[in-house]
Write an enzyme that holds these catalytic residues in place. Structure first.
Site, mmCIF file in Angstrom:
data_model
loop_
_atom_site.group_PDB
_atom_site.id
_atom_site.type_symbol
_atom_site.label_atom_id
_atom_site.label_comp_id
_atom_site.label_asym_id
_atom_site.label_seq_id
_atom_site.Cartn_x
_atom_site.Cartn_y
_atom_site.Cartn_z
ATOM 1 N N HIS A 91 0.868 -1.192 0.000
ATOM 2 C CA HIS A 91 0.000 0.000 0.000
ATOM 3 C C HIS A 91 0.896 1.230 0.000
ATOM 4 O O HIS A 91 1.247 1.757 1.051
ATOM 5 C CB HIS A 91 -0.932 -0.046 1.216
ATOM 6 N N HIS A 130 1.184 4.745 -2.516
ATOM 7 C CA HIS A 130 0.783 5.529 -3.696
ATOM 8 C C HIS A 130 2.057 6.158 -4.223
ATOM 9 O O HIS A 130 2.678 6.963 -3.500
ATOM 10 C CB HIS A 130 -0.226 6.607 -3.310
ATOM 11 N N HIS A 138 -9.598 0.866 -1.237
ATOM 12 C CA HIS A 138 -9.545 1.538 0.057
ATOM 13 C C HIS A 138 -10.948 1.464 0.652
ATOM 14 O O HIS A 138 -11.933 1.811 -0.019
ATOM 15 C CB HIS A 138 -9.172 3.007 -0.095
ATOM 16 N N GLU A 152 -11.144 3.458 5.952
ATOM 17 C CA GLU A 152 -10.063 4.357 6.405
ATOM 18 C C GLU A 152 -10.732 5.421 7.275
ATOM 19 O O GLU A 152 -10.537 5.468 8.485
ATOM 20 C CB GLU A 152 -9.339 4.983 5.203
ATOM 21 N N ASP A 205 1.719 4.040 2.734
ATOM 22 C CA ASP A 205 0.666 4.847 2.104
ATOM 23 C C ASP A 205 1.252 5.973 1.245
ATOM 24 O O ASP A 205 1.357 5.830 0.027
ATOM 25 C CB ASP A 205 -0.297 5.399 3.167
ATOM 26 N N ASP A 206 1.609 7.098 1.869
ATOM 27 C CA ASP A 206 2.184 8.250 1.148
ATOM 28 C C ASP A 206 3.378 8.732 1.973
ATOM 29 O O ASP A 206 3.260 9.705 2.740
ATOM 30 C CB ASP A 206 1.132 9.360 1.019
HETATM 31 N N1 HPA Z 1 -6.679 7.353 1.049
HETATM 32 C C1 HPA Z 1 -7.354 7.597 -0.071
HETATM 33 N N2 HPA Z 1 -6.779 8.035 -1.168
HETATM 34 C C2 HPA Z 1 -5.463 8.224 -1.172
HETATM 35 C C3 HPA Z 1 -4.712 7.979 -0.056
HETATM 36 C C4 HPA Z 1 -5.355 7.509 1.112
HETATM 37 O O1 HPA Z 1 -4.756 7.264 2.181
HETATM 38 N N3 HPA Z 1 -3.439 8.265 -0.391
HETATM 39 C C5 HPA Z 1 -3.429 8.659 -1.678
HETATM 40 N N4 HPA Z 1 -4.667 8.641 -2.157
HETATM 41 ZN ZN ZN Z 2 -3.828 4.728 0.433
#
Ligand code: HPA
Ligand code: ZN
Length: 346
Positions: free
Chosen positions: A25, A27, A205, A208, A286-287
């Site tokens: 996971h 991006h 996703h 979250e 994630d990011d």
């Molecule tokens: N959630 C949803 N969209 C996203 C995320 C996330 O954590 N990171 C990049 N796009």
């Molecule tokens: Zn994500």
């Protein structure tokens, strides 16, 4: 693996660093470092509304998912050329290899780019070339999962799927990201059904910020194989049983949850609870540039905050390989490497 040797708590960070793992996971646009945003803006002759790297970094103070997405999409707007996508993915893959990531599955958001006139060929071409080179030069395997932006229409997603078909063999799966609340999985029922017919792996996703109901429909309507995040599932006992029974992996991202205020502090994260309930949870970044850490930062900070131990480390690393979309023989090889690391760790 049973019979794990005890590991002193002060040696745990070292074990977390050197254990083989997969990242499922991430991006790729969320790995763009502020320095690279500035360098690409300059290379492409684009203006950005920040005067320095420090000023941009200071803007990374988020209150929820949407406050992050606004800055994330703005950051990605400096990507124009095939080489830009290559350089971004290359930089991430180098960091991942240093974190002992043996395999990774990268999300990318083509609609963020095609809307600006950048072609699917440019996006996939650069990312795929970086994946191929990383295998040869860094010994890390990497594949691509194309995400639909859920704040856009299903029609838009269908068009994106169509544009991706010439690159079918360079994309292993389809995902769903962007603003969750108000955009439930079922909005994309038909395009996921079509993606499934085309033989793509499916993930989404869900849970979250959104409710457990979104995890149910990601499973039952979209028929996804993994849930990205999924941390809200612990609010629904029947859902927890379903995830455990069907061994549906959750790609959990602790530092993301902290930075987007899904949890008030890392010590309040439910990762331990998910593992105790028998779920196939994994740890991911994630990011990483926006949330303050790559994969090993997520491991070390979460382990410290929750008091997790070597058995948890083994389970999470093993889960990451089991949850991945690599073939069974590669899984076996990676898990053998994991076992060797734990057996020889002194
Ligand atoms: N959630 C949803 N969209 C996203 C995320 C996330 O954590 N990171 C990049 N796009
Ligand atoms: Zn994500």
């Amino acid at each position: 693996m049973n019979l794990l040797k005890p590991v002193a708590p002060d040696r745990l960070p070292e074990l977390l660093k050197c254990m083989p793992k997969a990242e499922l996971h991430i991006h790729i646009e969320g790995s763009l470092e502020p320095e690279m945003i500035f360098a690409l803006a300059q290379r492409n002759g684009l203006a950005i509304p920040y005067s320095s790297v420090d000023e941009l970094r200071r803007a990374y103070a988020f209150t929820n998912l949407q406050s992050f997405l606004d800055i994330y999409y703005a950051g990605a707007s400096v990507l124009l050329k095939e080489q830009d996508f290559y350089d971004m993915a290359r930089a991430y893959l180098q960091k991942a290899a240093a974190d002992k990531v043996l395999h990774t599955e990268l999300f990318f958001d083509p609609q963020t780019h095609t809307v600006r006139g950048v072609s699917m060929e440019t996006v996939v071409g650069g990312l795929h070339r970086a994946c191929v080179d990383a295998q040869a030069e860094l010994g890390i395997s990497a594949s691509l999962i194309m995400c639909f932006l859920r704040h856009l229409s299903e029609e838009d997603a269908f068009e994106t799927l169509e544009q991706a078909l010439p690159f079918r063999d360079q994309i292993i799966g389809i995902g769903l990201d962007s603003g969750e609340v108000g955009n439930p999985p079922e909005k994309f029922a038909r395009v996921f059904a079509r993606s499934r017919e085309l033989g793509f792996h499916l993930v989404a996703h869900a849970g979250e910020e959104g409710p457990p109901a979104y995890v149910w429909t990601a499973l039952d309507v979209l028929k996804v194989e993994r849930i990205d995040h999924g941390v809200q599932s612990s609010r629904d006992a029947a859902l927890m049983q379903r995830l455990a029974r069907d061994r549906i992996p959750l790609t959990v991202c602790p530092l993301s949850n902290l930075k987007l205020c899904v949890v008030p502090e890392l010590a309040a994260h439910n990762l331990r609870q998910l593992l105790d309930a028998g779920l196939v949870a994994t740890v991911n970044s994630d990011d990483p540039t926006y949330f303050g850490g790559y994969l090993n930062d997520n491991f070390t900070q979460t382990f410290a905050a929750l008091g997790l131990d070597a058995q948890h480390a083994y389970t999470l690393a093993r889960n990451s390989f089991e949850a991945s979309f690599i073939d069974e023989s590669a899984k076996r090889r990676y898990i053998d490497q994991l076992n060797e690391t734990f057996a020889s760790f002194q």
